[in-house]
Design a protein around this motif. Structure first.
Motif, mmCIF file in Angstrom:
data_model
loop_
_atom_site.group_PDB
_atom_site.id
_atom_site.type_symbol
_atom_site.label_atom_id
_atom_site.label_comp_id
_atom_site.label_asym_id
_atom_site.label_seq_id
_atom_site.Cartn_x
_atom_site.Cartn_y
_atom_site.Cartn_z
ATOM 1 N N MET A 99 12.865 50.081 5.143
ATOM 2 C CA MET A 99 13.282 50.421 6.512
ATOM 3 C C MET A 99 14.804 50.306 6.527
ATOM 4 O O MET A 99 15.371 49.445 5.850
ATOM 5 C CB MET A 99 12.664 49.422 7.488
ATOM 6 N N ASP A 118 14.012 56.041 9.268
ATOM 7 C CA ASP A 118 12.849 55.266 9.699
ATOM 8 C C ASP A 118 11.798 56.154 10.368
ATOM 9 O O ASP A 118 10.590 55.950 10.190
ATOM 10 C CB ASP A 118 13.273 54.145 10.664
ATOM 11 N N ARG A 119 12.272 57.154 11.146
ATOM 12 C CA ARG A 119 11.334 58.075 11.798
ATOM 13 C C ARG A 119 10.566 58.867 10.743
ATOM 14 O O ARG A 119 9.346 59.043 10.838
ATOM 15 C CB ARG A 119 12.117 59.024 12.707
ATOM 16 N N ALA A 121 7.829 56.853 9.063
ATOM 17 C CA ALA A 121 6.594 56.665 9.836
ATOM 18 C C ALA A 121 5.543 57.689 9.399
ATOM 19 O O ALA A 121 4.342 57.445 9.483
ATOM 20 C CB ALA A 121 6.873 56.790 11.332
ATOM 21 N N LYS A 179 5.801 47.164 10.226
ATOM 22 C CA LYS A 179 7.211 46.849 10.530
ATOM 23 C C LYS A 179 8.001 48.085 10.942
ATOM 24 O O LYS A 179 9.201 47.998 11.170
ATOM 25 C CB LYS A 179 7.857 46.188 9.309
ATOM 26 N N ASN A 180 7.345 49.236 10.987
ATOM 27 C CA ASN A 180 8.048 50.447 11.422
ATOM 28 C C ASN A 180 7.724 50.699 12.894
ATOM 29 O O ASN A 180 6.587 51.029 13.232
ATOM 30 C CB ASN A 180 7.618 51.644 10.562
ATOM 31 N N ALA A 214 5.793 53.849 13.747
ATOM 32 C CA ALA A 214 4.536 54.146 13.065
ATOM 33 C C ALA A 214 3.376 54.319 14.049
ATOM 34 O O ALA A 214 2.550 55.222 13.904
ATOM 35 C CB ALA A 214 4.206 53.043 12.057
#
Lengths: 280, 280
Positions: A86, A155-156, A159, A218-219, A222
């Motif tokens: 991440m 990060d997107r 997911a 942790k995302n 997600a």
């Protein structure tokens, strides 16, 4: 400031699997690599003092804490990096803690990968400086495909790339468990594709399942992607047999991509067919 | 009755992709292969008359009709076979229509497969006779893994091996469509595993999607399996982040299988990494 041809690189958590992988990688390029870990003589403070580049190779939570501790020990001529899955939070934590140049990275492969050739690496630079072209050249020296982006975009995408992918695999495993379908017993009935999907299920559980769980949990983006998957799967279930246009729409969306997918998956299935253990 | 070393084999639908594949296969073993199709001079009636073995290589519905037509033209010294992806109904239809020996088969691979070595083939004999050991020896001559079972067991397993597998892939495609995630654009962010899953999605849509749809919709046991998947996926979504024991249970269920999965998937991922088109 000019970066010399060979530098001293310190890896905090360098005794871990990814740390070891990158130790060997940077050494193969001629750099000196020092590592710190629970059992090493060198500490992370030593690395901050002795190395031009410091890489944090630890789990996400610990990496953020470490960034806040090691960052203040480093100066503007050094490079502080991490290798977490991440990027947004760790990049912010590094940037806020140090005067060193900060570049978040995410090597999109695991420690069982044979080499850097053809592997994707995401790089999230936090500001400008001479270390970015250096890092790119080090990664591309052995064939990595480097993509520069920001932590949020990374990060997107993760997911989908990580959270959704692993969620589907875990759901597949849970389904086999609930149906009582033993992978070994069903192998003689496997098509090459089913065999490949079983293999990917096995692969996950041959490794650290906490790692996979964290890539989902942790995302922060997600949950939305998984909800979309559940909703889409329900829609497919309800429509597939009487409204075939659901297939046509996906086909149109994929455009020319399927040709590439066919070539690559054919090569994989041929590799799989060479295994003698087929019937187990 | 004794079966000679070389026989004459007729393939009804022999101009299709699987028909062609098996024509070449049986010819490579020294047999004479005649084919009938819409554009051939020979008709299926000719094949029933001139061949010792007649193979129906047509879509399921048409195969059942054909079995009822060709079956009565054949005698007890001949062998009538099919190659449908579903076995119970077609095997019954063949058996009821003929005095010939009847063996349903399902080669668990597609026409892009390079060779027979290591491929699974399911064989459903309807009664006894000299053709079963013959067929097994022909398939095993080039390394097929032959499994003998009944049509019901076969179809039940296919609800997992084919229907569930393809359903997951279609649901994945529908999710990308709904999220607007273009496979080409997300490729630089792909892990090897995600790239492989994208490849399998592309593979489906590079082929006849009706075929995949039928593997779900024509299997009477598929619906129950898909419902279990949706229920399991919901359970995973609800529990994965606060009840990690859901992973432990799957792990225990898989036993020693993951080791094998790791070896096989590693080999596939290495194959994938060799493609230069990586970043497209």
């Amino acid at each position: 400031m000019e970066i010399p041809g060979f530098t001293t690189i310190g890896i905090i958590g360098g005794a871990g699997q990814m740390g070891q992988w990158f130790k060997e990688y940077f050494e193969s390029l001629g750099h000196t690599v020092l590592i710190s870990g629970r059992k090493t003589e060198l500490t992370w403070q030593d690395l901050a003092e002795q190395c031009q580049v410091v890489i944090i190779s630890l789990p996400l939570d610990v990496s953020i804490d470490m960034a806040r501790q090691v960052g203040p020990l480093m100066n503007k001529d050094q490079l502080l990096m991490d290798m977490c899955s991440m990027k947004h939070d760790i990049c912010q934590a590094m940037k806020e803690s140090t005067q060193a140049q900060v570049i978040g990275t995410h090597p999109l492969f695991g420690p069982s990968t044979a080499g850097m050739a053809g592997q994707n690496v995401i790089v999230c630079p936090m500001g400008e400086g001479p270390w970015l072209p250096w890092l790119e050249s080090q990664l591309e020296a052995k064939g990595a495909v480097v993509t520069i982006t920001d932590g949020y975009t990374h990060d997107r995408n993760m997911a989908v790339v990580q959270a959704l992918t692993h969620f589907m695999t875990i759901s597949f495993g849970e389904t086999l468990l609930q149906l009582g379908v033993d992978p070994k017993e069903i192998r003689p009935y496997a098509t090459p594709i089913f065999r490949l999907k079983l293999g990917l299920l096995g692969r996950m559980f041959a490794q650290d399942t906490e790692l996979y769980r964290n890539l989902i949990c942790k995302n922060p983006m997600a949950s939305e992607v998984l909800d979309q998957f559940l909703s889409s799967a329900n829609e497919v279930k309800n429509n597939i047999c009487h409204a075939p246009e659901i297939m046509t729409a996906i086909d149109a969306f994929l455009g020319t991509f399927p040709e590439q997918g066919m070539i690559e998956s054919d090569a994989c299935l041929e590799t799989l067919a060479k295994f003698k253990e087929r019937a187990m």
